[in-house]
Design an enzyme around this catalytic site. Structure first.
Site, PDB file in Angstrom:
ATOM      1  N   ARG A   2       0.816  -1.214   0.000  1.00 39.80           N
ATOM      2  CA  ARG A   2       0.000   0.000   0.000  1.00 39.80           C
ATOM      3  C   ARG A   2       0.854   1.271   0.000  1.00 39.80           C
ATOM      4  O   ARG A   2       0.450   2.287  -0.551  1.00 39.80           O
ATOM      5  CB  ARG A   2      -0.941  -0.002   1.208  1.00 39.80           C
ATOM      6  CG  ARG A   2      -2.154  -0.894   0.966  1.00 39.80           C
ATOM      7  CD  ARG A   2      -3.058  -0.940   2.172  1.00 39.80           C
ATOM      8  NE  ARG A   2      -4.352  -1.503   1.808  1.00 39.80           N
ATOM      9  CZ  ARG A   2      -5.236  -1.979   2.679  1.00 39.80           C
ATOM     10  NH1 ARG A   2      -4.957  -1.955   3.963  1.00 39.80           N
ATOM     11  NH2 ARG A   2      -6.395  -2.451   2.263  1.00 39.80           N
ATOM     12  N   LYS A  24     -14.348 -15.937   6.985  1.00 43.57           N
ATOM     13  CA  LYS A  24     -15.768 -15.922   7.342  1.00 43.57           C
ATOM     14  C   LYS A  24     -16.729 -15.734   6.177  1.00 43.57           C
ATOM     15  O   LYS A  24     -16.557 -14.820   5.367  1.00 43.57           O
ATOM     16  CB  LYS A  24     -16.027 -14.796   8.330  1.00 43.57           C
ATOM     17  CG  LYS A  24     -15.434 -15.032   9.698  1.00 43.57           C
ATOM     18  CD  LYS A  24     -15.778 -13.843  10.541  1.00 43.57           C
ATOM     19  CE  LYS A  24     -15.399 -14.034  11.990  1.00 43.57           C
ATOM     20  NZ  LYS A  24     -15.642 -12.771  12.716  1.00 43.57           N
ATOM     21  N   GLY A  26      -7.011  -7.155   0.725  1.00 47.36           N
ATOM     22  CA  GLY A  26      -5.749  -6.991   1.421  1.00 47.36           C
ATOM     23  C   GLY A  26      -5.014  -8.311   1.602  1.00 47.36           C
ATOM     24  O   GLY A  26      -3.832  -8.409   1.281  1.00 47.36           O
ATOM     25  N   GLY A  80     -12.068  -4.406   1.875  1.00 48.39           N
ATOM     26  CA  GLY A  80     -13.504  -4.124   1.931  1.00 48.39           C
ATOM     27  C   GLY A  80     -13.983  -3.321   0.729  1.00 48.39           C
ATOM     28  O   GLY A  80     -15.060  -3.577   0.189  1.00 48.39           O
TER      29      GLY A  80
HETATM   30  C1  3PG Z   1      -8.390  -1.924   4.904  1.00 48.88           C
HETATM   31  O1  3PG Z   1      -7.465  -2.373   5.569  1.00 48.88           O
HETATM   32  O2  3PG Z   1      -9.208  -2.646   4.316  1.00 48.88           O
HETATM   33  C2  3PG Z   1      -8.512  -0.442   4.733  1.00 48.88           C
HETATM   34  O3  3PG Z   1      -7.334   0.204   5.104  1.00 48.88           O
HETATM   35  C3  3PG Z   1      -9.695   0.056   5.510  1.00 48.88           C
HETATM   36  O4  3PG Z   1      -9.513  -0.169   6.868  1.00 48.88           O
HETATM   37  P1  3PG Z   1     -10.777  -0.355   7.820  1.00 48.88           P
HETATM   38  O5  3PG Z   1     -11.417  -1.642   7.421  1.00 48.88           O
HETATM   39  O6  3PG Z   1     -10.250  -0.348   9.212  1.00 48.88           O
HETATM   40  O7  3PG Z   1     -11.712   0.824   7.554  1.00 48.88           O
END
Ligand code: 3PG
Ligand code: MG
Length: 396
Positions: free
Chosen positions: A35, A200, A353, A377
């Protein structure tokens, strides 16, 4: 979507850039810098245009107050290495230090504000609270560039609200992510295969429901597969299982059948006597997992089956590892999927990720994939067909 060029001449301007620098850490050591690397092109482009760059980002999920272990210091240091120039990290977000650092910043220089989630207003559900923080951030800069693709699904001050205060545009990473993921999501070349893993089912309900109307093949592995196997009536031993999702999964299996979507489940499983790298592991049939063992990877037959379903697909999207890939003994399923995607001539997208980190940690060449997303996400929500607040605010 507005892009950096729409912001006009940036010479001498201060640009607030929202990046996603939420990297995995072992203490203060970054274990996957993907990232940080992905954030470089936009920053370089802005510096090249004669701007001064103020980076804002989050790390982890601190509870709205400073905590040393969530400091952006490791990310700032890595960014400085990659840029080949200093990155001054303010000690706070919008306090005395941030004020001083941003005021002193000259064109061509880069500063970073401390973790934006050290301020509870960042993630507040109260619009006025987020807007108040956004206004303080906006006061540091002339324009805003949204480049943290991993957070565009979050309605947060530094992502959503600040874009409504300053002239705003998408950075090159957000642009590239949206173009690549849309290619897979909106009008995929077929056969369209989606590989889903991770621990999950409950994290992926919306995605699965949407894919059951869009994909041709759904390959399921990872911890979530045991809820599918249980839904088929199999014994899953001490594997990860979401008992309360079994009925939902039964519904998915029925919908898939009705829609002509092929659901591909593993036929064999690597079953261990405990969760450990040196556990005793055996390959068993997927419908015969011993009661005292837990599945930690898909088996070799399944890996070959999954590879064959990927081989002739024209679009392949992958989200979530097939097994506990961090442990050598349980990494084979994940490796097989990654290799099959590289070998396939279809357009391959790695979302998420964990799967992106897996690709790098397992030593695969990133260039072998059509696109590797930096969003977990966020990429899932795009796959789900949702409108993402952080993208909606960048529309012209
Ligand atoms: C992630 O790791 O998916 C992003 O950086 C968003 O982080 P978060 O899910 O804590 O909002
Ligand atoms: Mg996350």
């Amino acid at each position: 979507m507005k892009t950096i060029d729409s912001l006009g001449d940036l010479t001498g301007k201060k640009v607030l850039v929202r990046s996603d620098l939420n990297v995995p850490l072992d203490g203060t050591t970054i274990t996957d810098d993907g990232r940080v690397r992905a954030s470089v092109p936009t920053i370089q482009k802005l510096l090249g245009a004669g701007a001064a760059v103020i980076v804002t980002a989050h790390l982890g999920r601190p509870k709205g107050a400073p905590e040393d272990k969530y400091s952006l210091a490791p990310a700032a240091a890595r960014l400085a290495e990659l840029l080949g120039q200093p990155v001054t990290l303010a000690e706070d977000l919008v306090g005395e230090s941030a004020n001083a650092v941003t005021a002193a910043l000259e064109p061509g220089q880069v500063a970073m504000l401390e973790n934006v989630r050290f301020d509870a207003r960042e993630t507040s559900k109260v619009d006025e609270e987020r807007q108040a923080l956004a206004a303080e951030l906006a006061a540091f800069a002339d324009v805003f560039v949204s480049d943290g693709f991993g957070v565009v699904h979050r309605k947060q001050a530094s992502v959503y609200d600040v874009a409504q205060i300053l002239p705003a545009a998408a950075g090159t990473l957000v642009e590239k992510e949206v173009v690549s993921l849309s290619k897979a999501v909106t009008d995929p070349a077929r056969p369209y295969a989606v590989v889903l893993g991770g621990s999950k089912v409950s994290d992926k309900l919306g995605v699965i429901a949407n894919l059951l109307t869009k994909a041709d093949r759904l390959l399921i592995g990872g911890g979530m597969v045991f809820t599918f196997l249980a839904a088929k009536g199999y014994e899953v031993g001490s594997s990860l299982l979401e008992q309360d999702q079994i009925d939902t999964v039964k519904g998915y299996l029925a919908t898939a059948e009705a829609n002509g979507v092929e659901i591909v489940l593993p036929t064999d499983i690597v079953a261990a006597d405990r969760f450990a790298a040196d556990a005793d592991a055996v390959v068993v049939a997927a419908d015969a997992i011993p009661a005292d063992r837990m599945g930690l990877d898909i088996g070799p037959d399944s890996a070959a089956l999954f590879a064959s379903k990927i081989a002739d697909a024209k679009t392949i999207v992958w989200n979530g590892p097939m097994g506990v890939f961090e442990m050598e003994a349980f990494a084979n399923g994940t490796k097989a999927v990654a290799q099959a995607m590289i070998d396939s001539e279809g357009f391959s997208v790695v979302g998420g990720g964990d799967s992106a980190a897996a690709v790098r940690l397992l030593g695969f060449d990133e260039a072998g994939f059509g696109h590797i997303s930096t969003g977990g996400g966020a990429s899932l929500e795009l796959l789900e067909g949702k409108v993402l607040p952080g993208l909606a605010v960048l529309e012209g």
